[in-house]
Design an enzyme around this catalytic site. Structure first.
Site, PDB file in Angstrom:
ATOM      1  N   ARG A 210       9.245 128.740  64.085  1.00 48.94           N
ATOM      2  CA  ARG A 210       8.539 129.687  63.843  1.00 48.94           C
ATOM      3  C   ARG A 210       9.131 131.140  64.275  1.00 48.94           C
ATOM      4  O   ARG A 210       8.956 131.983  63.406  1.00 48.94           O
ATOM      5  CB  ARG A 210       7.197 129.754  65.159  1.00 48.94           C
ATOM      6  N   PHE A 226      -2.219 125.576  56.844  1.00 49.96           N
ATOM      7  CA  PHE A 226      -2.391 124.983  58.087  1.00 49.96           C
ATOM      8  C   PHE A 226      -1.636 125.581  59.338  1.00 49.96           C
ATOM      9  O   PHE A 226      -0.913 125.242  59.964  1.00 49.96           O
ATOM     10  CB  PHE A 226      -1.219 123.564  57.871  1.00 49.96           C
ATOM     11  N   ASP A 248      -6.724 127.313  57.714  1.00 48.91           N
ATOM     12  CA  ASP A 248      -6.672 126.124  58.469  1.00 48.91           C
ATOM     13  C   ASP A 248      -8.033 125.401  58.118  1.00 48.91           C
ATOM     14  O   ASP A 248      -9.143 126.107  57.896  1.00 48.91           O
ATOM     15  CB  ASP A 248      -6.367 126.264  59.742  1.00 48.91           C
ATOM     16  N   ALA A 278      -6.803 123.198  52.295  1.00 51.48           N
ATOM     17  CA  ALA A 278      -5.547 123.809  51.835  1.00 51.48           C
ATOM     18  C   ALA A 278      -5.336 123.351  50.224  1.00 51.48           C
ATOM     19  O   ALA A 278      -5.367 124.229  49.356  1.00 51.48           O
ATOM     20  CB  ALA A 278      -4.315 123.463  52.587  1.00 51.48           C
ATOM     21  N   ASP A 298       2.716 123.664  56.586  1.00 50.73           N
ATOM     22  CA  ASP A 298       3.135 123.163  57.760  1.00 50.73           C
ATOM     23  C   ASP A 298       1.789 121.940  58.005  1.00 50.73           C
ATOM     24  O   ASP A 298       1.247 122.046  58.933  1.00 50.73           O
ATOM     25  CB  ASP A 298       3.290 123.706  59.077  1.00 50.73           C
ATOM     26  N   CYS A 338       6.076 116.316  58.766  1.00 49.47           N
ATOM     27  CA  CYS A 338       6.238 115.746  60.106  1.00 49.47           C
ATOM     28  C   CYS A 338       5.868 114.389  60.147  1.00 49.47           C
ATOM     29  O   CYS A 338       5.496 113.602  61.050  1.00 49.47           O
ATOM     30  CB  CYS A 338       5.511 116.267  61.224  1.00 49.47           C
TER      31      CYS A 338
HETATM   32  N1  SAH Z   1       1.725 125.360  62.024  1.00 45.90           N
HETATM   33  C1  SAH Z   1       1.101 125.006  63.160  1.00 45.90           C
HETATM   34  C2  SAH Z   1       0.746 123.564  63.325  1.00 45.90           C
HETATM   35  C3  SAH Z   1      -0.107 122.837  62.120  1.00 45.90           C
HETATM   36  S1  SAH Z   1      -0.586 121.421  62.377  1.00 45.90           S
HETATM   37  C4  SAH Z   1       1.809 125.238  64.576  1.00 45.90           C
HETATM   38  O1  SAH Z   1       2.836 125.920  64.184  1.00 45.90           O
HETATM   39  O2  SAH Z   1       1.350 125.345  65.615  1.00 45.90           O
HETATM   40  C5  SAH Z   1      -1.503 120.929  61.188  1.00 45.90           C
HETATM   41  C6  SAH Z   1      -2.721 121.640  60.862  1.00 45.90           C
HETATM   42  O3  SAH Z   1      -3.423 121.530  59.682  1.00 45.90           O
HETATM   43  C7  SAH Z   1      -4.111 121.575  61.955  1.00 45.90           C
HETATM   44  O4  SAH Z   1      -4.199 122.789  62.577  1.00 45.90           O
HETATM   45  C8  SAH Z   1      -5.093 120.997  60.947  1.00 45.90           C
HETATM   46  O5  SAH Z   1      -6.439 121.520  61.492  1.00 45.90           O
HETATM   47  C9  SAH Z   1      -4.853 121.454  59.665  1.00 45.90           C
HETATM   48  N2  SAH Z   1      -5.382 120.639  58.703  1.00 45.90           N
HETATM   49  C10 SAH Z   1      -5.199 119.453  58.328  1.00 45.90           C
HETATM   50  N3  SAH Z   1      -5.683 118.956  57.261  1.00 45.90           N
HETATM   51  C11 SAH Z   1      -5.903 120.100  56.466  1.00 45.90           C
HETATM   52  C12 SAH Z   1      -6.378 120.527  55.199  1.00 45.90           C
HETATM   53  N4  SAH Z   1      -6.804 119.618  54.290  1.00 45.90           N
HETATM   54  N5  SAH Z   1      -6.237 121.857  54.824  1.00 45.90           N
HETATM   55  C13 SAH Z   1      -6.250 122.864  55.611  1.00 45.90           C
HETATM   56  N6  SAH Z   1      -5.906 122.521  57.188  1.00 45.90           N
HETATM   57  C14 SAH Z   1      -5.824 121.218  57.315  1.00 45.90           C
END
Ligand code: SAH
Length: 394
Positions: A210, A226, A248, A278, A298, A338
């Site tokens: 980040r 995300f 998100d 997304a 992410d 991940c």
């Molecule tokens: N980048 C963040 C962590 C992301 S975790 C950080 O640094 O803290 C992954 C995220 O993706 C979660 O918040 C989840 O709600 C979201 N997510 C899961 N499937 C998704 C989708 N199809 N479209 C958009 N967001 C999604």
């Protein structure tokens, strides 16, 4: 003590100190071990291999606690392992970087089934296996004593517990843990929802990434996909981004993100929060011809194990292809996976395929990975799960 006798030749991975015993490797079970009991693992010839926790409902039927025949698995054992894990954290994340970090990372700390994260004065513990469940109270008491934390909140609600035949559990466990708190990360304040947030409340593994990506955001139009509670968004704003579109699927996560922007007095007029899928949103942006200078991807874990790799690969290819399409020349794609089931080499191949299909010429300008408080055991490559690339579209 009960023991698991392996089939001939199946001792090899254990001799290389890989701590998992798969059910298919076991020839017979001596005694009548119950879930979570400590059992001895022996080769077909009867040689001692290790002492581990029995998980009868899981495909991973035992996880090694110790490789030493002379070492008993008792409270003193857990005290030594926890002391070692805490000592190993002393130098890796400084107070200037954050007051939140992972203190115990399962197999990498010789403590399979235990995850412990520190958020200021509160510890969050995740118990993931039958073996860890059996020692949960011992470990909780020791943690409180060794860290001086105010309390421990238990977030044993990860899906993997189901494979162990364990019910989900999420509640205060010791002392007076916070249910939400504000942590510091590279100069920014972030509110963490300990009781209801994802994982143990926050994605600590992305801390350094980040900060890194934030430094690249200056004067760029950023799309943060995300975004969860806005970790990358905050860093991009602090780094001087022209605008950040934060996307998100979770409205709660976005609301927390907006709160975090206010908490840091960052320019609210430069950030937009968009709740949605997304995959659909990126397609729509592509069709509308929208462009950005920095796209962050992410996503959640698409492939928990190698068995899901193929389907996951399609998902990664899809979003990365769209990510490339949305970038102006000179734009940057910060893309992550991940998924334990997709290794760094495969991830790079997928991203290369995405660039090719998007019709862009791109170069990798940085390789990223999980933070140093999530150490990787060389004997247990599964502990390396987070990989990232920063690609520049030429
Ligand atoms: N980048 C963040 C962590 C992301 S975790 C950080 O640094 O803290 C992954 C995220 O993706 C979660 O918040 C989840 O709600 C979201 N997510 C899961 N499937 C998704 C989708 N199809 N479209 C958009 N967001 C999604």
């Amino acid at each position: 003590m009960s023991s698991l006798i392996l089939k001939p030749g199946r001792e090899k991975s254990l001799q290389r100190r890989h701590p998992w015993v798969f059910s298919g490797a076991v020839a017979k079970i001596k005694g009548d071990p119950q879930a979570g009991d400590t059992v001895e693992i022996r080769s077909a010839e009867g040689g001692f291999l290790g002492r581990g926790a029995y998980s009868p409902s899981s495909n991973i039927v035992a996880r090694i606690w110790t490789w030493r025949e002379s070492e008993a698995v008792d409270a003193a054992f857990f005290r030594r392992r926890l002391e070692a894990a805490l000592a190993a954290r002393q130098a890796v994340v400084s107070r200037e970087e954050s007051d939140a970090l992972r203190l115990v990372y399962a197999e990498s700390d010789g403590l399979p089934g235990f995850i412990v994260d520190r958020y200021g004065d509160t510890l969050v513990m995740q118990v993931g296996t039958a073996g860890a469940e059996a020692w949960r109270d011992t470990v909780a008491d020791l943690l409180l004593e060794l860290t001086g934390a105010k309390g421990i909140y238990e977030r044993s609600d990860a899906d993997a517990r189901e494979l162990e035949g364990l019910p989900p559990r999420s509640a205060p466990l010791r002392g007076e843990p916070a249910t939400e708190t504000v942590i510091r990360e590279h100069g920014l304040s972030l509110k963490v929802d300990i009781a209801h947030g994802h994982k143990t409340g926050f994605y600590l593994d992305q801390r350094a990434n980040r900060a890194r990506v934030g430094l690249l955001a200056k004067e760029r139009e950023v799309l943060n996909c995300f975004s969860y509670s806005g970790g990358f968004t905050l860093h991009a704003l602090a780094g001087g981004a022209k605008s950040v579109l934060s996307l998100d699927a979770s409205g709660d996560a976005l609301a927390l993100g907006a709160e975090n922007v206010r908490l840091n007095s960052l320019p609210e007029d430069r950030v937009q929060w968009l709740e949605g899928d997304a995959f659909k949103a990126l397609r729509k942006f592509r069709d509308e011809g929208r462009k950005f200078d920095l796209v962050i991807l992410d996503p959640p874990k698409f492939a928990p194990t190698a068995a899901h790799a193929e389907k996951a690969a399609r998902g990664y290819k899809d979003i990365n292809l769209l990510g490339f399409k949305l970038l102006r020349p000179g734009g940057l794609l910060a893309t992550f996976s991940c998924s334990g089931g997709i290794d760094a080499a495969l991830f790079q191949k997928i991203v290369a395929g995405a660039a090719l299909d998007a019709g862009v010429d791109a170069t990798i300008v940085d390789y990223l990975h999980q933070g140093p408080d999530h150490p990787v055991s060389l004997a247990f490559p599964e502990s390396a799960y987070l990989k990232g690339l920063i690609c520049r579209v030429n």
